[in-house]
Design a protein around this motif. Structure first.
Motif, PDB file in Angstrom:
ATOM      1  N   SER A  69       0.841  -1.201   0.000  1.00  0.00           N
ATOM      2  CA  SER A  69       0.000   0.000   0.000  1.00  0.00           C
ATOM      3  C   SER A  69       0.871   1.243   0.000  1.00  0.00           C
ATOM      4  O   SER A  69       1.772   1.384   0.826  1.00  0.00           O
ATOM      5  CB  SER A  69      -0.900   0.010   1.240  1.00  0.00           C
ATOM      6  OG  SER A  69      -1.513   1.268   1.404  1.00  0.00           O
ATOM      7  N   THR A  70       0.581   2.154  -0.890  1.00  0.00           N
ATOM      8  CA  THR A  70       1.410   3.368  -0.993  1.00  0.00           C
ATOM      9  C   THR A  70       1.229   4.299   0.199  1.00  0.00           C
ATOM     10  O   THR A  70       1.990   5.263   0.344  1.00  0.00           O
ATOM     11  CB  THR A  70       1.080   4.144  -2.273  1.00  0.00           C
ATOM     12  OG1 THR A  70      -0.314   4.499  -2.274  1.00  0.00           O
ATOM     13  CG2 THR A  70       1.396   3.320  -3.514  1.00  0.00           C
ATOM     14  N   PHE A  97      -0.037  -8.087  -5.882  1.00  0.00           N
ATOM     15  CA  PHE A  97      -0.543  -9.033  -4.895  1.00  0.00           C
ATOM     16  C   PHE A  97      -1.326 -10.149  -5.576  1.00  0.00           C
ATOM     17  O   PHE A  97      -2.209  -9.902  -6.405  1.00  0.00           O
ATOM     18  CB  PHE A  97      -1.448  -8.315  -3.893  1.00  0.00           C
ATOM     19  CG  PHE A  97      -2.096  -9.234  -2.890  1.00  0.00           C
ATOM     20  CD1 PHE A  97      -1.369  -9.739  -1.830  1.00  0.00           C
ATOM     21  CD2 PHE A  97      -3.431  -9.599  -3.017  1.00  0.00           C
ATOM     22  CE1 PHE A  97      -1.955 -10.593  -0.892  1.00  0.00           C
ATOM     23  CE2 PHE A  97      -4.026 -10.441  -2.089  1.00  0.00           C
ATOM     24  CZ  PHE A  97      -3.291 -10.945  -1.032  1.00  0.00           C
ATOM     25  N   ASP A  98      -0.994 -11.360  -5.210  1.00  0.00           N
ATOM     26  CA  ASP A  98      -1.702 -12.562  -5.670  1.00  0.00           C
ATOM     27  C   ASP A  98      -2.014 -13.379  -4.425  1.00  0.00           C
ATOM     28  O   ASP A  98      -1.100 -13.885  -3.767  1.00  0.00           O
ATOM     29  CB  ASP A  98      -0.818 -13.352  -6.630  1.00  0.00           C
ATOM     30  CG  ASP A  98      -1.481 -14.625  -7.145  1.00  0.00           C
ATOM     31  OD1 ASP A  98      -2.514 -15.037  -6.573  1.00  0.00           O
ATOM     32  OD2 ASP A  98      -0.955 -15.210  -8.109  1.00  0.00           O
ATOM     33  N   ALA A 195      -3.945   2.963  -2.219  1.00  0.00           N
ATOM     34  CA  ALA A 195      -3.627   2.423  -3.534  1.00  0.00           C
ATOM     35  C   ALA A 195      -2.765   1.188  -3.355  1.00  0.00           C
ATOM     36  O   ALA A 195      -1.757   1.214  -2.642  1.00  0.00           O
ATOM     37  CB  ALA A 195      -2.899   3.455  -4.392  1.00  0.00           C
ATOM     38  N   CYS A 196      -3.174   0.084  -3.980  1.00  0.00           N
ATOM     39  CA  CYS A 196      -2.441  -1.178  -3.909  1.00  0.00           C
ATOM     40  C   CYS A 196      -2.362  -1.760  -5.318  1.00  0.00           C
ATOM     41  O   CYS A 196      -3.245  -1.546  -6.148  1.00  0.00           O
ATOM     42  CB  CYS A 196      -3.143  -2.178  -2.999  1.00  0.00           C
ATOM     43  SG  CYS A 196      -3.301  -1.695  -1.272  1.00  0.00           S
ATOM     44  N   TRP A 207      -3.365  -1.358 -10.666  1.00  0.00           N
ATOM     45  CA  TRP A 207      -3.508  -0.586  -9.441  1.00  0.00           C
ATOM     46  C   TRP A 207      -4.973  -0.447  -9.066  1.00  0.00           C
ATOM     47  O   TRP A 207      -5.824  -0.178  -9.922  1.00  0.00           O
ATOM     48  CB  TRP A 207      -2.870   0.793  -9.602  1.00  0.00           C
ATOM     49  CG  TRP A 207      -1.371   0.726  -9.509  1.00  0.00           C
ATOM     50  CD1 TRP A 207      -0.492   0.541 -10.535  1.00  0.00           C
ATOM     51  CD2 TRP A 207      -0.597   0.790  -8.314  1.00  0.00           C
ATOM     52  NE1 TRP A 207       0.792   0.492 -10.052  1.00  0.00           N
ATOM     53  CE2 TRP A 207       0.762   0.645  -8.697  1.00  0.00           C
ATOM     54  CE3 TRP A 207      -0.904   0.963  -6.965  1.00  0.00           C
ATOM     55  CZ2 TRP A 207       1.796   0.664  -7.781  1.00  0.00           C
ATOM     56  CZ3 TRP A 207       0.134   0.992  -6.040  1.00  0.00           C
ATOM     57  CH2 TRP A 207       1.467   0.840  -6.452  1.00  0.00           C
ATOM     58  N   ARG A 208      -5.266  -0.661  -7.786  1.00  0.00           N
ATOM     59  CA  ARG A 208      -6.618  -0.489  -7.258  1.00  0.00           C
ATOM     60  C   ARG A 208      -6.577   0.628  -6.220  1.00  0.00           C
ATOM     61  O   ARG A 208      -5.717   0.628  -5.327  1.00  0.00           O
ATOM     62  CB  ARG A 208      -7.106  -1.774  -6.589  1.00  0.00           C
ATOM     63  CG  ARG A 208      -7.190  -2.964  -7.539  1.00  0.00           C
ATOM     64  CD  ARG A 208      -8.438  -2.927  -8.387  1.00  0.00           C
ATOM     65  NE  ARG A 208      -8.441  -4.013  -9.362  1.00  0.00           N
ATOM     66  CZ  ARG A 208      -8.822  -5.263  -9.092  1.00  0.00           C
ATOM     67  NH1 ARG A 208      -9.227  -5.580  -7.866  1.00  0.00           N
ATOM     68  NH2 ARG A 208      -8.802  -6.172 -10.028  1.00  0.00           N
ATOM     69  N   ARG A 209      -7.522   1.555  -6.335  1.00  0.00           N
ATOM     70  CA  ARG A 209      -7.616   2.671  -5.392  1.00  0.00           C
ATOM     71  C   ARG A 209      -8.959   2.612  -4.683  1.00  0.00           C
ATOM     72  O   ARG A 209      -9.975   2.293  -5.299  1.00  0.00           O
ATOM     73  CB  ARG A 209      -7.412   4.010  -6.116  1.00  0.00           C
ATOM     74  CG  ARG A 209      -5.977   4.199  -6.555  1.00  0.00           C
ATOM     75  CD  ARG A 209      -5.745   5.425  -7.414  1.00  0.00           C
ATOM     76  NE  ARG A 209      -4.311   5.671  -7.598  1.00  0.00           N
ATOM     77  CZ  ARG A 209      -3.534   4.999  -8.438  1.00  0.00           C
ATOM     78  NH1 ARG A 209      -4.064   4.049  -9.204  1.00  0.00           N
ATOM     79  NH2 ARG A 209      -2.238   5.253  -8.526  1.00  0.00           N
ATOM     80  N   PHE A 210      -8.941   2.898  -3.395  1.00  0.00           N
ATOM     81  CA  PHE A 210     -10.170   2.798  -2.616  1.00  0.00           C
ATOM     82  C   PHE A 210     -10.066   3.711  -1.410  1.00  0.00           C
ATOM     83  O   PHE A 210      -8.972   4.092  -0.985  1.00  0.00           O
ATOM     84  CB  PHE A 210     -10.418   1.354  -2.164  1.00  0.00           C
ATOM     85  CG  PHE A 210      -9.314   0.737  -1.355  1.00  0.00           C
ATOM     86  CD1 PHE A 210      -9.362   0.721   0.033  1.00  0.00           C
ATOM     87  CD2 PHE A 210      -8.213   0.168  -1.979  1.00  0.00           C
ATOM     88  CE1 PHE A 210      -8.347   0.158   0.780  1.00  0.00           C
ATOM     89  CE2 PHE A 210      -7.190  -0.410  -1.238  1.00  0.00           C
ATOM     90  CZ  PHE A 210      -7.253  -0.414   0.140  1.00  0.00           C
TER      91      PHE A 210
END
Length: 264
Positions: A69-70, A97-98, A195-196, A207-210
């Motif tokens: 995570s940033t 990430f897996d 963001a991850c 990238w996923r942001r939440f």
């Protein structure tokens, strides 16, 4: 002469004496070093935990990857002092990430990774705050873990609460993760953007942001001390390590009450 190493059978007896329930759901956070030498190492500790739980019990580990995570302190420390080009290169090189392959963060301890790699273990899909579980209730515990509920009601912590689980804290660990569920319930922390990076459908990084509460661990030790004044928390030893066994539902409810009494 040094004491002989601990055995899985001896550790299982310690756990039973502490009050680990056969057939229950148990989250464990542990400093294995504090347990002392164990014949068979981390695998034997997992075997002892599963023996104490019996065939109907489910063992849970916190297999988080905060480096992914940033916004995490670990990430910020790693990129401190980087120029724009260096930061861009670092972000581009971050492994996605897996849930099936990404190891637990070294900061989570060897036991978390041992639980993750136990045959039959299942893992939640959150790219920062995943949990792994093995046992009959594993699928129900890790099935849902939406991004915005990293340690909230729809996370495995919420499922652990609803299952009436226990949390075993082994060694000098002051920050028990279950109290973050109380943070969600009281709204103690305002939301922020996370963001991850995850493995996308094509196998490449995505990238996923939440938005989710900006959780912090700094208050957890003091909160735990307050909760233990209100809730019976058995204490004992696992091998050479002091440990305590929190009833999750009662501990979280007490933590909510403590925080609300203090104004959030």
């Amino acid at each position: 002469m040094p004491a002989p190493p601990h055995t899985a059978a001896g550790l299982a007896r310690d756990l039973a004496a502490l009050g680990v329930r056969p057939g229950g759901v148990l989250l464990v956070q542990a400093s294995l070093r504090s347990v002392g030498p164990v014949v068979g190492g981390a695998a034997a500790v997992v075997a002892a935990l599963r023996t104490a739980l019996g065939p109907g019990g489910t063992l849970v580990g916190y297999t988080a990857t905060p480096e992914n995570s940033t916004t995490s302190p670990l990430h910020r420390e790693r990129v401190r002092g980087m120029d724009e080009a260096g930061l861009a290169a670092h972000l581009a090189a971050m492994p996605p990430f897996d849930p099936a392959a990404t190891p637990a963060s070294p900061t989570m301890g060897r036991l978390a990774e041992q639980i993750r790699t136990t045959p039959g273990a299942l893992r939640s899909r959150h790219p920062q705050t995943s949990f792994a579980a093995v046992g009959p209730a594993a699928a129900d515990l890790v099935r849902r873990h939406p991004l915005e509920s990293h340690l909230g009601e729809e996370s495995p912590l919420g499922a652990l609460y609803r299952a009436g689980g226990q949390a075993l804290v082994v060694g000098p660990i002051e920050r028990c993760t279950v109290y973050h569920l109380a943070d969600y319930r009281t709204g103690r922390f305002p939301p922020r953007e996370y963001a991850c990076v995850v493995r996308g459908a094509d196998g490449g990084p995505e990238w996923r942001r939440f938005a989710a509460p900006a959780l912090d661990d700094g208050h957890l030790a003091a909160l735990d001390r307050e909760v233990r004044r209100l809730v019976r928390v058995p204490v004992g030893t696992l091998g050479s390590a002091p440990c305590r066994l929190l009833p999750v539902r009662e501990a979280v409810d007490a933590a909510v009450a403590v925080q609300r009494r203090a104004g959030g």
